[in-house]
Write a protein that holds these residues in place. Structure first.
Motif, PDB file in Angstrom:
ATOM      1  N   GLY A  88       0.866  -1.163   0.000  1.00  0.00           N
ATOM      2  CA  GLY A  88       0.000   0.000   0.000  1.00  0.00           C
ATOM      3  C   GLY A  88       0.908   1.220   0.000  1.00  0.00           C
ATOM      4  N   LEU A  89       0.389   2.349  -0.425  1.00  0.00           N
ATOM      5  CA  LEU A  89       1.219   3.541  -0.569  1.00  0.00           C
ATOM      6  C   LEU A  89       0.502   4.745   0.022  1.00  0.00           C
ATOM      7  CD1 LEU A  89       3.683   5.026  -1.887  1.00  0.00           C
ATOM      8  CD2 LEU A  89       2.296   5.155  -3.969  1.00  0.00           C
ATOM      9  N   ILE A  90       1.224   5.505   0.821  1.00  0.00           N
ATOM     10  CA  ILE A  90       0.711   6.779   1.312  1.00  0.00           C
ATOM     11  C   ILE A  90       1.628   7.870   0.766  1.00  0.00           C
ATOM     12  CG2 ILE A  90       0.153   8.213   3.301  1.00  0.00           C
ATOM     13  CD1 ILE A  90      -0.183   5.644   4.930  1.00  0.00           C
ATOM     14  N   LEU A  91       1.060   8.721  -0.064  1.00  0.00           N
ATOM     15  CA  LEU A  91       1.784   9.885  -0.569  1.00  0.00           C
ATOM     16  C   LEU A  91       1.362  11.059   0.289  1.00  0.00           C
ATOM     17  CD1 LEU A  91       1.122   9.218  -4.338  1.00  0.00           C
ATOM     18  CD2 LEU A  91       3.299   8.958  -3.170  1.00  0.00           C
ATOM     19  N   TYR A  92       2.323  11.760   0.828  1.00  0.00           N
ATOM     20  CA  TYR A  92       1.962  12.874   1.697  1.00  0.00           C
ATOM     21  C   TYR A  92       2.402  14.191   1.082  1.00  0.00           C
ATOM     22  CZ  TYR A  92       6.816  12.748   3.345  1.00  0.00           C
ATOM     23  OH  TYR A  92       8.187  12.769   3.418  1.00  0.00           O
ATOM     24  N   ASP A  93       1.626  15.198   1.368  1.00  0.00           N
ATOM     25  CA  ASP A  93       1.909  16.557   0.930  1.00  0.00           C
ATOM     26  C   ASP A  93       3.093  17.050   1.758  1.00  0.00           C
ATOM     27  OD1 ASP A  93       1.994  19.295   0.618  1.00  0.00           O
ATOM     28  OD2 ASP A  93      -0.017  19.634   1.397  1.00  0.00           O
ATOM     29  N   ASN A  94       4.220  17.265   1.103  1.00  0.00           N
ATOM     30  CA  ASN A  94       5.426  17.627   1.865  1.00  0.00           C
ATOM     31  C   ASN A  94       5.536  19.116   2.151  1.00  0.00           C
ATOM     32  OD1 ASN A  94       6.219  18.642  -0.586  1.00  0.00           O
ATOM     33  ND2 ASN A  94       7.978  17.294  -0.861  1.00  0.00           N
ATOM     34  N   ARG A  95       4.420  19.854   2.073  1.00  0.00           N
ATOM     35  CA  ARG A  95       4.450  21.286   2.388  1.00  0.00           C
ATOM     36  C   ARG A  95       4.476  21.542   3.893  1.00  0.00           C
ATOM     37  NH1 ARG A  95      -0.403  23.003  -1.556  1.00  0.00           N
ATOM     38  NH2 ARG A  95      -1.099  20.994  -0.823  1.00  0.00           N
ATOM     39  N   GLY A  96       4.135  20.554   4.689  1.00  0.00           N
ATOM     40  CA  GLY A  96       4.148  20.731   6.142  1.00  0.00           C
ATOM     41  C   GLY A  96       5.140  19.781   6.778  1.00  0.00           C
ATOM     42  N   PRO A  97       5.922  20.247   7.736  1.00  0.00           N
ATOM     43  CA  PRO A  97       6.987  19.417   8.302  1.00  0.00           C
ATOM     44  C   PRO A  97       6.510  18.170   9.039  1.00  0.00           C
ATOM     45  CG  PRO A  97       6.767  21.455   9.536  1.00  0.00           C
ATOM     46  CD  PRO A  97       5.868  21.570   8.335  1.00  0.00           C
ATOM     47  N   SER A  98       5.313  18.190   9.598  1.00  0.00           N
ATOM     48  CA  SER A  98       4.859  17.026  10.365  1.00  0.00           C
ATOM     49  C   SER A  98       4.111  16.009   9.505  1.00  0.00           C
ATOM     50  CB  SER A  98       3.972  17.473  11.525  1.00  0.00           C
ATOM     51  OG  SER A  98       2.891  18.226  11.049  1.00  0.00           O
ATOM     52  N   GLY A 126       3.853  19.413  -8.889  1.00  0.00           N
ATOM     53  CA  GLY A 126       4.112  18.989 -10.259  1.00  0.00           C
ATOM     54  C   GLY A 126       4.267  17.493 -10.442  1.00  0.00           C
ATOM     55  N   GLU A 127       4.374  16.739  -9.359  1.00  0.00           N
ATOM     56  CA  GLU A 127       4.519  15.289  -9.484  1.00  0.00           C
ATOM     57  C   GLU A 127       3.164  14.650  -9.773  1.00  0.00           C
ATOM     58  OE1 GLU A 127       6.911  13.276  -6.513  1.00  0.00           O
ATOM     59  OE2 GLU A 127       7.744  15.204  -5.928  1.00  0.00           O
ATOM     60  N   ARG A 128       3.211  13.450 -10.371  1.00  0.00           N
ATOM     61  CA  ARG A 128       1.988  12.722 -10.673  1.00  0.00           C
ATOM     62  C   ARG A 128       1.165  12.560  -9.396  1.00  0.00           C
ATOM     63  NH1 ARG A 128       0.384   7.434 -10.278  1.00  0.00           N
ATOM     64  NH2 ARG A 128      -1.201   6.802 -11.769  1.00  0.00           N
ATOM     65  N   GLY A 129      -0.092  12.906  -9.465  1.00  0.00           N
ATOM     66  CA  GLY A 129      -0.977  12.786  -8.319  1.00  0.00           C
ATOM     67  C   GLY A 129      -1.068  14.037  -7.462  1.00  0.00           C
ATOM     68  N   PHE A 130      -0.189  15.020  -7.709  1.00  0.00           N
ATOM     69  CA  PHE A 130      -0.196  16.214  -6.860  1.00  0.00           C
ATOM     70  C   PHE A 130      -1.528  16.962  -6.952  1.00  0.00           C
ATOM     71  CE2 PHE A 130       0.827  20.676  -5.815  1.00  0.00           C
ATOM     72  CZ  PHE A 130       1.319  20.485  -4.532  1.00  0.00           C
ATOM     73  N   ASN A 131      -2.231  16.846  -8.099  1.00  0.00           N
ATOM     74  CA  ASN A 131      -3.518  17.527  -8.223  1.00  0.00           C
ATOM     75  C   ASN A 131      -4.537  17.019  -7.216  1.00  0.00           C
ATOM     76  OD1 ASN A 131      -3.624  15.052  -9.644  1.00  0.00           O
ATOM     77  ND2 ASN A 131      -5.334  15.767 -10.872  1.00  0.00           N
ATOM     78  N   ASN A 132      -4.272  15.877  -6.602  1.00  0.00           N
ATOM     79  CA  ASN A 132      -5.153  15.368  -5.554  1.00  0.00           C
ATOM     80  C   ASN A 132      -5.026  16.145  -4.252  1.00  0.00           C
ATOM     81  OD1 ASN A 132      -6.440  12.471  -6.257  1.00  0.00           O
ATOM     82  ND2 ASN A 132      -4.517  12.754  -7.335  1.00  0.00           N
ATOM     83  N   VAL A 133      -3.966  16.911  -4.106  1.00  0.00           N
ATOM     84  CA  VAL A 133      -3.742  17.650  -2.859  1.00  0.00           C
ATOM     85  C   VAL A 133      -3.319  19.098  -3.101  1.00  0.00           C
ATOM     86  CG1 VAL A 133      -3.162  15.545  -1.569  1.00  0.00           C
ATOM     87  CG2 VAL A 133      -1.342  16.861  -2.658  1.00  0.00           C
ATOM     88  N   GLU A 134      -3.182  19.499  -4.330  1.00  0.00           N
ATOM     89  CA  GLU A 134      -2.612  20.799  -4.700  1.00  0.00           C
ATOM     90  C   GLU A 134      -3.302  21.991  -4.055  1.00  0.00           C
ATOM     91  OE1 GLU A 134      -1.442  23.216  -8.783  1.00  0.00           O
ATOM     92  OE2 GLU A 134      -2.416  21.269  -8.920  1.00  0.00           O
ATOM     93  N   TRP A 135      -4.623  21.958  -3.940  1.00  0.00           N
ATOM     94  CA  TRP A 135      -5.358  23.120  -3.441  1.00  0.00           C
ATOM     95  C   TRP A 135      -5.732  23.003  -1.968  1.00  0.00           C
ATOM     96  CZ3 TRP A 135      -6.317  20.822  -8.194  1.00  0.00           C
ATOM     97  CH2 TRP A 135      -5.889  21.568  -9.285  1.00  0.00           C
ATOM     98  N   ALA A 136      -5.360  21.917  -1.327  1.00  0.00           N
ATOM     99  CA  ALA A 136      -5.667  21.738   0.094  1.00  0.00           C
ATOM    100  C   ALA A 136      -4.705  22.578   0.929  1.00  0.00           C
ATOM    101  CB  ALA A 136      -5.544  20.270   0.479  1.00  0.00           C
ATOM    102  N   ILE A 137      -5.232  23.241   1.936  1.00  0.00           N
ATOM    103  CA  ILE A 137      -4.367  24.037   2.810  1.00  0.00           C
ATOM    104  C   ILE A 137      -4.063  23.303   4.118  1.00  0.00           C
ATOM    105  CG2 ILE A 137      -5.022  26.262   1.822  1.00  0.00           C
ATOM    106  CD1 ILE A 137      -6.916  26.673   4.200  1.00  0.00           C
TER     107      ILE A 137
END
Length: 175
Positions: A88-98, A126-137
């Motif tokens: 299984g894979l968890i891709l995380y938004d790396n904009r936040g340190p935690s 810009g990575e594949r799948g980033f549009n799934n989290v791009e606009w989330a704050i």
């Protein structure tokens, strides 16, 4: 706490090609939708609010989660590959340190019940799948629960949806 749960495919279009990956009778959006709904029920049983984002495009769904002040966003998917993996894979938004720690905690909990390992990877702009989290704050994650074209994964998820949802809900509401 408010947890936004976003169906990775389907949205406002219901054409078969918009339902994500398929393999035999397994359809990504169908399996993800069942798991999303079960997770929402479990989150609410624990006294938290689940926002089910299943309509409109990714941007509109994420903007709704922002407007509702969600604490976390999870996009539900299943991988598909020519040679399906066994993880299984968890891709995380790396904009936040935690966010990496959150992803690792979720993976650790899921690894206790899944018969396959979990991989955690950062997801950058810009990575594949980033549009799934791009606009989330808020901290945002893509949950690839397994491979839709791996029959063992599909069978395990379908047979254990309630158990998976309970573990997932318990973990994310403690983040």
């Amino acid at each position: 706490m408010k947890v936004a749960l976003m169906l990775g495919h389907w949205g406002k279009r219901s054409r078969p090609k918009d339902r994500g990956a398929t393999s035999g009778d397994a359809v990504e959006a169908h399996i993800a939708a069942k798991l999303l709904a079960a997770s929402a029920v479990e989150i609410e049983k624990l006294g938290h609010e689940a926002l089910m984002l299943t309509y409109d495009n990714y941007k509109e769904r994420e903007q709704f989660a922002n407007m509702m002040d969600a604490n976390f966003l999870f996009a539900f998917h299943l991988n598909s590959a020519e040679k399906p993996g066994n993880y299984g894979l968890i891709l995380y938004d790396n904009r936040g340190p935690s966010n990496e720690n959150y992803a690792k905690n979720i993976a650790f909990s899921l690894a206790k019940i899944f018969p396959y390992r979990w991989t955690v990877k950062p997801l950058g702009h810009g990575e594949r799948g980033f549009n799934n989290v791009e606009w989330a704050i808020m901290p945002a994650f893509i949950m690839e629960w397994g491979f839709v074209n791996n029959p063992d994964h599909v069978k395990f998820i379908n047979e254990n949806i309630d158990k998976i949802a309970a573990i997932f809900a318990k973990t994310v509401t403690k983040l």
